[in-house]
Design a protein around this motif. Structure first.
Motif, PDB file in Angstrom:
ATOM      1  N   LEU A  61      31.785 -21.879 191.286  1.00  0.00           N
ATOM      2  CA  LEU A  61      30.385 -22.002 190.873  1.00  0.00           C
ATOM      3  C   LEU A  61      29.518 -22.454 192.046  1.00  0.00           C
ATOM      4  O   LEU A  61      29.993 -23.160 192.944  1.00  0.00           O
ATOM      5  CB  LEU A  61      30.274 -23.010 189.717  1.00  0.00           C
ATOM      6  CG  LEU A  61      31.135 -22.679 188.491  1.00  0.00           C
ATOM      7  CD1 LEU A  61      31.106 -23.830 187.498  1.00  0.00           C
ATOM      8  CD2 LEU A  61      30.678 -21.385 187.837  1.00  0.00           C
ATOM      9  N   SER A  62      28.228 -22.075 192.041  1.00  0.00           N
ATOM     10  CA  SER A  62      27.363 -22.497 193.152  1.00  0.00           C
ATOM     11  C   SER A  62      26.805 -23.900 192.919  1.00  0.00           C
ATOM     12  O   SER A  62      26.442 -24.585 193.860  1.00  0.00           O
ATOM     13  CB  SER A  62      26.244 -21.487 193.369  1.00  0.00           C
ATOM     14  OG  SER A  62      25.710 -21.084 192.149  1.00  0.00           O
ATOM     15  N   GLU A  63      26.724 -24.333 191.660  1.00  0.00           N
ATOM     16  CA  GLU A  63      26.254 -25.689 191.343  1.00  0.00           C
ATOM     17  C   GLU A  63      27.071 -26.227 190.169  1.00  0.00           C
ATOM     18  O   GLU A  63      27.379 -25.465 189.246  1.00  0.00           O
ATOM     19  CB  GLU A  63      24.806 -25.654 190.827  1.00  0.00           C
ATOM     20  CG  GLU A  63      23.726 -25.481 191.842  1.00  0.00           C
ATOM     21  CD  GLU A  63      22.412 -25.269 191.093  1.00  0.00           C
ATOM     22  OE1 GLU A  63      21.744 -26.262 190.763  1.00  0.00           O
ATOM     23  OE2 GLU A  63      22.085 -24.106 190.813  1.00  0.00           O
ATOM     24  N   LYS A  70      20.411 -19.218 192.256  1.00  0.00           N
ATOM     25  CA  LYS A  70      21.407 -19.496 193.301  1.00  0.00           C
ATOM     26  C   LYS A  70      22.792 -18.920 192.974  1.00  0.00           C
ATOM     27  O   LYS A  70      23.673 -18.912 193.802  1.00  0.00           O
ATOM     28  CB  LYS A  70      21.555 -21.013 193.479  1.00  0.00           C
ATOM     29  CG  LYS A  70      20.313 -21.693 194.004  1.00  0.00           C
ATOM     30  CD  LYS A  70      20.613 -23.169 194.239  1.00  0.00           C
ATOM     31  CE  LYS A  70      19.333 -23.944 194.376  1.00  0.00           C
ATOM     32  NZ  LYS A  70      19.485 -25.341 194.002  1.00  0.00           N
ATOM     33  N   GLY A  71      23.016 -18.548 191.747  1.00  0.00           N
ATOM     34  CA  GLY A  71      24.340 -18.064 191.335  1.00  0.00           C
ATOM     35  C   GLY A  71      24.686 -18.625 189.967  1.00  0.00           C
ATOM     36  O   GLY A  71      23.861 -18.622 189.057  1.00  0.00           O
ATOM     37  N   TRP A  72      25.899 -19.173 189.813  1.00  0.00           N
ATOM     38  CA  TRP A  72      26.332 -19.733 188.528  1.00  0.00           C
ATOM     39  C   TRP A  72      26.252 -21.257 188.560  1.00  0.00           C
ATOM     40  O   TRP A  72      26.757 -21.882 189.484  1.00  0.00           O
ATOM     41  CB  TRP A  72      27.771 -19.335 188.210  1.00  0.00           C
ATOM     42  CG  TRP A  72      27.996 -17.884 187.937  1.00  0.00           C
ATOM     43  CD1 TRP A  72      28.761 -17.031 188.668  1.00  0.00           C
ATOM     44  CD2 TRP A  72      27.478 -17.122 186.842  1.00  0.00           C
ATOM     45  NE1 TRP A  72      28.750 -15.780 188.097  1.00  0.00           N
ATOM     46  CE2 TRP A  72      27.974 -15.805 186.980  1.00  0.00           C
ATOM     47  CE3 TRP A  72      26.640 -17.404 185.761  1.00  0.00           C
ATOM     48  CZ2 TRP A  72      27.666 -14.786 186.083  1.00  0.00           C
ATOM     49  CZ3 TRP A  72      26.334 -16.387 184.869  1.00  0.00           C
ATOM     50  CH2 TRP A  72      26.845 -15.103 185.027  1.00  0.00           C
ATOM     51  N   MET A  73      25.629 -21.828 187.535  1.00  0.00           N
ATOM     52  CA  MET A  73      25.539 -23.291 187.421  1.00  0.00           C
ATOM     53  C   MET A  73      26.420 -23.744 186.256  1.00  0.00           C
ATOM     54  O   MET A  73      26.283 -23.238 185.136  1.00  0.00           O
ATOM     55  CB  MET A  73      24.088 -23.689 187.149  1.00  0.00           C
ATOM     56  CG  MET A  73      23.760 -25.144 187.434  1.00  0.00           C
ATOM     57  SD  MET A  73      24.255 -26.261 186.130  1.00  0.00           S
ATOM     58  CE  MET A  73      22.986 -25.965 184.935  1.00  0.00           C
ATOM     59  N   LYS A 111      23.484 -18.455 184.494  1.00  0.00           N
ATOM     60  CA  LYS A 111      23.052 -17.760 185.717  1.00  0.00           C
ATOM     61  C   LYS A 111      21.737 -18.369 186.193  1.00  0.00           C
ATOM     62  O   LYS A 111      20.822 -18.582 185.397  1.00  0.00           O
ATOM     63  CB  LYS A 111      22.873 -16.271 185.419  1.00  0.00           C
ATOM     64  CG  LYS A 111      22.799 -15.435 186.683  1.00  0.00           C
ATOM     65  CD  LYS A 111      22.601 -13.974 186.339  1.00  0.00           C
ATOM     66  CE  LYS A 111      23.909 -13.220 186.268  1.00  0.00           C
ATOM     67  NZ  LYS A 111      23.746 -11.844 185.795  1.00  0.00           N
TER      68      LYS A 111
END
Ligand code: NAP
Length: 289
Positions: A78-80, A99-102, A96
């Motif tokens: 995951l990005s966050e 920045k990507g997947w949180m 989503k």
């Protein structure tokens, strides 16, 4: 009707056939009249990274729930990751973002919802948690948020208990807990204001089992809260014993509903129809019984 604009939500797990989440979320989506669908997605552990990359490539895929065995394994993908998910060490909700997947974890909110309803003062309370697995982590974080004076965890494996205790000392949400063997439970229980079962003991089909023996149950103070995370059967043997002892009982269904409602709010930015979600689960559990 499913069409090109339909938003996609889902739950990933392995196996995933018995998940109750699709019933609950699709009932909420239908009630809100949204162009959205929530589907069970069977993802084997070795395919997790590929699956996440595939979901990212789909514009209409907005988020998903995460269940066993992916709750920990998904974190590095995951990005966050929210502070609470980091503290618990598990993610159950992914959204989503730009920045990507949180990833976050709504189990703490789910666990707390029935307890916060009565706005009590927990500053003198002693909490006893049975079990030290994944769900116990959300319960420890929840007891810390409530402000319980003492948090005691009971387990059957000394090594697992020590690792559990140390992980909270070194956590981004530090919590001081005491750990105990099951033999210590009858003494400990006599001081409990909140007793939470996070073990699977008593879960369908072994409905005659209880994590408490006669000595322990006899020591449960009248007016204590007995909370079982299990939702099938409802009530469990443990909750029946506790109620006979004069305890206030809370079953696991509300936690399931409220963690789902919190996830739906994150994905859709709409107030979730909690009553509709609860009723859909009650109906489904009756059908399965
Ligand atoms: P888990 O990670 O496997 O942890 C289970 C814990 O129970 C472990 O500490 C394990 O001890 C202990 N345990 C297992 N069998 C036992 C036994 N016979 N006697 C004493 N201790 C035993 O499982 P989990 O994900 O935490 O889930 C636990 C329960 O919570 C399940 O029933 C699950 O359905 C329920 N749950 C409900 C909700 C909800 O929304 N209502 C959410 C999450 C979980 P060891 O460490 O020694 O193996």
């Amino acid at each position: 009707m499913i069409q090109g604009t339909t938003k996609l939500l889902g739950v990933i797990g392995h196996p995933i056939g018995h998940s109750l989440s699709p019933v609950m979320h699709n009932a909420a989506i239908a009630h809100l009249g949204l162009d959205c669908v929530y589907v069970p997605l069977s993802v084997a552990p070795e395919d997790l990274e590929k699956a996440i990359a595939g979901f990212a490539a789909m514009d209409n895929f907005v988020g998903f729930s995460v269940t066993i065995p992916h709750k920990q394994a998904i974190i590095p993908l995951l990005s966050e990751v929210s502070d609470i998910a980091q503290a618990i060490g598990a993610v159950n909700t992914v959204t989503k973002t730009d920045k990507g997947w949180m990833g976050t974890n709504t189990d703490v909110e789910g666990f707390l919802a029935p307890l916060e309803a009565d706005q009590g003062d927990w500053s003198q309370s002693l909490a006893v948690i049975l079990g030290n697995g994944g769900a116990a982590r959300a319960v420890v974080a929840g007891c810390k948020k409530l402000g319980c004076a003492q948090i005691h965890v009971v387990g059957r494996n000394r090594e697992n208990l020590t690792a559990f205790q140390n992980s909270w000392r070194n956590s981004s949400l530090p919590v001081e807990i005491s750990t105990h063997s099951w033999e210590e439970l009858p003494n400990l229980i006599s001081q409990a204001s909140l007793l939470v079962n996070t073990t699977p003991v008593g879960m369908y089909p072994k409905v005659d089992e209880s994590p408490l023996d006669a000595e322990a149950i006899a020591n449960l103070p009248e007016g204590a809260i007995a909370y079982d995370l299990i939702y099938k059967p409802n009530p469990t043997r443990f909750l029946q014993q506790a109620q006979r002892q004069g305890a206030i009982i809370v079953d696991g269904l509300e936690m399931l509903v409220q963690q789902g409602a919190a996830a739906l709010k994150i994905w859709l930015n709409r107030e979730p129809p909690v009553d509709v979600m609860r009723q859909s689960l009650q109906k489904q559990l009756k059908i399965e019984n």
